[in-house]
Design a protein around this motif. Sequence first.
Motif, PDB file in Angstrom:
ATOM      1  N   ILE A   1       0.618  -1.335  -0.086  1.00  9.43           N
ATOM      2  CA  ILE A   1       0.058  -0.040  -0.290  1.00  9.43           C
ATOM      3  C   ILE A   1       0.703   1.072  -0.469  1.00  9.43           C
ATOM      4  O   ILE A   1      -0.099   2.795  -0.068  1.00  9.43           O
ATOM      5  CB  ILE A   1      -0.535  -0.180   1.376  1.00  9.43           C
ATOM      6  N   GLY A   2       1.948   1.135   0.287  1.00  8.50           N
ATOM      7  CA  GLY A   2       2.952   2.229   0.227  1.00  8.50           C
ATOM      8  C   GLY A   2       3.226   3.072   1.013  1.00  8.50           C
ATOM      9  O   GLY A   2       3.524   4.281   1.496  1.00  8.50           O
ATOM     10  N   VAL A   3       3.303   2.365   2.245  1.00 10.14           N
ATOM     11  CA  VAL A   3       3.730   3.419   4.048  1.00 10.14           C
ATOM     12  C   VAL A   3       4.709   2.205   3.998  1.00 10.14           C
ATOM     13  O   VAL A   3       5.141   0.866   3.725  1.00 10.14           O
ATOM     14  CB  VAL A   3       2.603   3.103   4.856  1.00 10.14           C
ATOM     15  N   SER A   4       5.069   2.781   5.063  1.00  8.99           N
ATOM     16  CA  SER A   4       6.205   2.018   5.931  1.00  8.99           C
ATOM     17  C   SER A   4       6.148   1.604   7.391  1.00  8.99           C
ATOM     18  O   SER A   4       4.637   1.247   7.536  1.00  8.99           O
ATOM     19  CB  SER A   4       7.523   2.759   6.621  1.00  8.99           C
ATOM     20  N   ALA A   5       6.672  -0.407   7.380  1.00  7.99           N
ATOM     21  CA  ALA A   5       6.316  -1.213   7.948  1.00  7.99           C
ATOM     22  C   ALA A   5       6.094  -0.273   9.318  1.00  7.99           C
ATOM     23  O   ALA A   5       5.128  -0.736  10.816  1.00  7.99           O
ATOM     24  CB  ALA A   5       7.226  -2.196   8.749  1.00  7.99           C
ATOM     25  N   GLY A   6       6.781   1.077   9.942  1.00 11.47           N
ATOM     26  CA  GLY A   6       6.702   1.466  11.210  1.00 11.47           C
ATOM     27  C   GLY A   6       5.303   2.103  11.530  1.00 11.47           C
ATOM     28  O   GLY A   6       4.581   2.213  12.296  1.00 11.47           O
ATOM     29  N   TYR A   7       5.217   3.149   9.970  1.00 15.00           N
ATOM     30  CA  TYR A   7       3.849   3.515  10.295  1.00 15.00           C
ATOM     31  C   TYR A   7       2.170   2.431  10.293  1.00 15.00           C
ATOM     32  O   TYR A   7       1.606   3.128  11.041  1.00 15.00           O
ATOM     33  CB  TYR A   7       3.459   4.194   8.657  1.00 15.00           C
ATOM     34  N   LEU A   8       2.564   1.254   9.362  1.00 14.04           N
ATOM     35  CA  LEU A   8       1.369   0.801   9.706  1.00 14.04           C
ATOM     36  C   LEU A   8       1.212  -0.307  11.210  1.00 14.04           C
ATOM     37  O   LEU A   8       0.233  -0.191  11.432  1.00 14.04           O
ATOM     38  CB  LEU A   8       1.429  -0.576   7.935  1.00 14.04           C
ATOM     39  N   SER A   9       2.761  -0.429  11.596  1.00 17.24           N
ATOM     40  CA  SER A   9       2.276  -1.008  13.156  1.00 17.24           C
ATOM     41  C   SER A   9       2.029   0.537  13.574  1.00 17.24           C
ATOM     42  O   SER A   9       1.297  -0.258  14.641  1.00 17.24           O
ATOM     43  CB  SER A   9       3.462  -1.325  13.389  1.00 17.24           C
ATOM     44  N   ASN A  10       1.677   1.283  14.122  1.00 20.98           N
ATOM     45  CA  ASN A  10       1.654   2.309  14.663  1.00 20.98           C
ATOM     46  C   ASN A  10      -0.259   2.048  14.399  1.00 20.98           C
ATOM     47  O   ASN A  10      -0.198   3.166  15.526  1.00 20.98           O
ATOM     48  CB  ASN A  10       2.124   3.665  14.476  1.00 20.98           C
ATOM     49  N   LEU A  11      -0.293   2.658  13.541  1.00 24.52           N
ATOM     50  CA  LEU A  11      -1.820   2.752  13.104  1.00 24.52           C
ATOM     51  C   LEU A  11      -2.688   1.430  13.866  1.00 24.52           C
ATOM     52  O   LEU A  11      -3.384   1.579  14.398  1.00 24.52           O
ATOM     53  CB  LEU A  11      -2.290   2.580  11.232  1.00 24.52           C
ATOM     54  N   GLU A  12      -2.372   0.261  13.618  1.00 24.82           N
ATOM     55  CA  GLU A  12      -2.941  -1.085  14.055  1.00 24.82           C
ATOM     56  C   GLU A  12      -2.834  -0.997  15.084  1.00 24.82           C
ATOM     57  O   GLU A  12      -3.721  -1.297  16.016  1.00 24.82           O
ATOM     58  CB  GLU A  12      -2.200  -2.440  13.780  1.00 24.82           C
ATOM     59  N   THR A  13      -1.920  -0.122  15.926  1.00 27.17           N
ATOM     60  CA  THR A  13      -1.897  -0.437  17.715  1.00 27.17           C
ATOM     61  C   THR A  13      -2.330   0.321  18.119  1.00 27.17           C
ATOM     62  O   THR A  13      -2.540   0.713  19.243  1.00 27.17           O
ATOM     63  CB  THR A  13       0.162  -0.991  17.635  1.00 27.17           C
ATOM     64  N   GLY A  14      -3.118   1.014  17.278  1.00 18.17           N
ATOM     65  CA  GLY A  14      -3.493   2.820  17.824  1.00 18.17           C
ATOM     66  C   GLY A  14      -2.178   4.052  18.363  1.00 18.17           C
ATOM     67  O   GLY A  14      -2.391   5.371  19.460  1.00 18.17           O
ATOM     68  N   LYS A  15      -1.112   4.035  18.466  1.00 13.37           N
ATOM     69  CA  LYS A  15      -0.111   4.609  18.329  1.00 13.37           C
ATOM     70  C   LYS A  15      -0.540   6.249  17.509  1.00 13.37           C
ATOM     71  O   LYS A  15       0.325   7.061  17.584  1.00 13.37           O
ATOM     72  CB  LYS A  15       1.528   4.481  18.171  1.00 13.37           C
ATOM     73  N   THR A  16      -1.060   5.724  16.303  1.00 12.47           N
ATOM     74  CA  THR A  16      -1.706   7.264  15.733  1.00 12.47           C
ATOM     75  C   THR A  16      -2.217   6.834  14.538  1.00 12.47           C
ATOM     76  O   THR A  16      -2.602   5.439  14.673  1.00 12.47           O
ATOM     77  CB  THR A  16      -0.397   7.412  14.407  1.00 12.47           C
ATOM     78  N   GLN A  17      -3.298   7.714  14.763  1.00 14.40           N
ATOM     79  CA  GLN A  17      -5.093   8.091  13.744  1.00 14.40           C
ATOM     80  C   GLN A  17      -4.943   8.273  12.639  1.00 14.40           C
ATOM     81  O   GLN A  17      -5.998   8.323  12.210  1.00 14.40           O
ATOM     82  CB  GLN A  17      -5.748   8.596  15.299  1.00 14.40           C
TER      83      GLN A  17
END
Length: 107
Positions: free
Chosen positions: A26-42
């Motif tokens: 989907i063209g994002v970093s693994a870190g961003y996706l991880s943060n999204l999935e864990t609720g660290k970023t909205q």
Amino acid sequence: MSNFGELVRSYREKKGYTLTDFAKRIGVSAGYLSNLETGKTQKIHLNVLDKFQQELGIHPLQSENQRLEQRFHRISLLVQQCNKRDPSFTEHFIKQLEQSLELLNEA
């Protein structure tokens, strides 16, 4: 699901994607996706949201009832396909499902 990130993770895992592979897809970093999935970023960019919808069929503005209706529709289509291949198995499957649901509702 308590948040959108958990929903993404659940759908991603059901599709068999690893976090890293899906992030690349989907063209994002693994870190961003991880943060999204864990609720660290909205924060979700619209183009990324569009990719979630395309790849996973997630529509975050839908209610739980709407998602459930989509699932019922998908199940109906799958049962119809199964019935074309093996009507007797499909009849047995539906009968067992009905009996299980009736028992559950009686409890």
